[in-house]
Design a protein around this motif. Sequence first.
Motif, PDB file in Angstrom:
ATOM      1  N   ILE A  57     -80.874  32.058  62.317  1.00 34.95           N
ATOM      2  CA  ILE A  57     -81.615  30.855  61.952  1.00 34.95           C
ATOM      3  C   ILE A  57     -81.290  29.724  62.935  1.00 34.95           C
ATOM      4  O   ILE A  57     -80.118  29.437  63.206  1.00 34.95           O
ATOM      5  CB  ILE A  57     -81.265  30.409  60.518  1.00 34.95           C
ATOM      6  CG1 ILE A  57     -81.615  31.514  59.518  1.00 34.95           C
ATOM      7  CG2 ILE A  57     -81.978  29.117  60.159  1.00 34.95           C
ATOM      8  CD1 ILE A  57     -83.079  31.840  59.447  1.00 34.95           C
TER       9      ILE A  57
ATOM     10  N   ASP B  43     -82.108  27.433  55.910  1.00 31.80           N
ATOM     11  CA  ASP B  43     -83.318  27.363  56.724  1.00 31.80           C
ATOM     12  C   ASP B  43     -84.118  26.099  56.380  1.00 31.80           C
ATOM     13  O   ASP B  43     -85.350  26.128  56.290  1.00 31.80           O
ATOM     14  CB  ASP B  43     -84.172  28.612  56.472  1.00 31.80           C
ATOM     15  CG  ASP B  43     -85.153  28.885  57.601  1.00 31.80           C
ATOM     16  OD1 ASP B  43     -85.142  28.126  58.589  1.00 31.80           O
ATOM     17  OD2 ASP B  43     -85.936  29.850  57.495  1.00 31.80           O
TER      18      ASP B  43
ATOM     19  N   TYR C 242     -82.584  36.969  53.527  1.00 34.62           N
ATOM     20  CA  TYR C 242     -81.597  36.173  54.249  1.00 34.62           C
ATOM     21  C   TYR C 242     -80.177  36.690  54.045  1.00 34.62           C
ATOM     22  O   TYR C 242     -79.846  37.255  52.997  1.00 34.62           O
ATOM     23  CB  TYR C 242     -81.643  34.720  53.775  1.00 34.62           C
ATOM     24  CG  TYR C 242     -82.829  33.920  54.252  1.00 34.62           C
ATOM     25  CD1 TYR C 242     -82.723  33.052  55.341  1.00 34.62           C
ATOM     26  CD2 TYR C 242     -84.063  34.013  53.612  1.00 34.62           C
ATOM     27  CE1 TYR C 242     -83.810  32.304  55.776  1.00 34.62           C
ATOM     28  CE2 TYR C 242     -85.156  33.266  54.034  1.00 34.62           C
ATOM     29  CZ  TYR C 242     -85.028  32.419  55.110  1.00 34.62           C
ATOM     30  OH  TYR C 242     -86.101  31.676  55.539  1.00 34.62           O
TER      31      TYR C 242
END
Length: 414
Positions: free
Chosen positions: A311, A342, A386
């Motif tokens: 990220i 994020d 994620y």
Amino acid sequence: MLQVAVRVVVHALLALALLASPSLAAAQAAQPKGSLVIIGGALRGDNAPVWERMVQLAGGKGARIAVFASASANPAKTGQLLVNRFNQYGARAFFVPVAVTLSGTDYQAAADDAALADAVRSAGGAYFAGGDQGRITRALRREDGSNTRMLDALWDMYRRGGVIAGSSAGAAIMSSTMFGHPKPVLATLKLGLDDGKEIAPGLGFIGEDVFIDQHLLVRGRFARMVPAMLKKGYKLGLGIDENTAMVVGPNREVEVIGYRGALLVDLSKAVPQDGPLNVSNVRLSYLDNGDRFNLVTHAFTPSADKLDNKIDPAKPYFREPLFSADILGNTTVVDLMARLIDSDQSEAIGLSLDSPNGVQPDLGFEFKLTRTGDSVGYVSLLTEQYSVYNMRLDIRPIVVPRPLYQYRAADAAR
């Protein structure tokens, strides 16, 4: 020739160092050569990656796996179902009749039966079913707390290179301290835990330095890990979700496989205060399917589908304030962590509030997640899931006035 000579000298120096340090040599000799498969509960029969990994670690096709249904209310039925399941995946499993609730047997005699213990000792692996973890420790330890022959056999098999696996209750026993019969999560945050009743000794296969919990994300149990770890002095805790496993190898590398993931709770820099749970600078990490964490080096390795997709904080996807009114909800904490890593926001807030009929209903808790310079995130190129490492968590008690009052626009306009 020179390289060979150098290697000989290095090996000799290492040998001398070990001789000069008996404790180090003993520690290395005692380190088990086997693996652990720690499952968060509710393992589905079609979760092939987990079942196949257990069989593979036990020796592959035809591996003998000892099935313990000691935690179950119906050990005979549960044990047979598990034997059949393992055999479907290529093992030669067998049921071990050591269970407090197994009718028609003397579990204490069975746990000290030499022939039965030898059968387990020579197996490639052992599996502990879910249920009540207290039944497992009661069956495998004598009344004076010493090991039965069966427990010694399990340790011998594990040290030799076998695999010890367990789901739910079978996961809880993996650490040296386990939950016994604790209060609900929110009541635990308010009132703490009674040692010896709500937390009790486990079997400690993962070692003395890591705390284990299960059913983690589905039941919001990450929060109860913190007071338990503080009470017993743990710095690291691993909580695993349902239908998911943590595979811990002899090199202390943890790999997550299965449906969801695991939370790593790090209290090495945490600052607790007295009273209801009030602690700052907890470090929280979420390991998704395929991620790894080394318990020795503390290094994270994201799965292959995330490795090249770190990220970028300068290119956030989420751009709104982050808040949850139920941080203990199913997967809520992980969802909030993923959005925060994020995001253009630096922190996210989650609350946990009680029912008017709960214990101390005016007492709630605020969970503040903060993205720091050490926080790192990855997102899968395939699943958009994620992985989030090293996020700061602060937990503090808050007062919730009762009764709750209705919002009025006139009040907001003042």
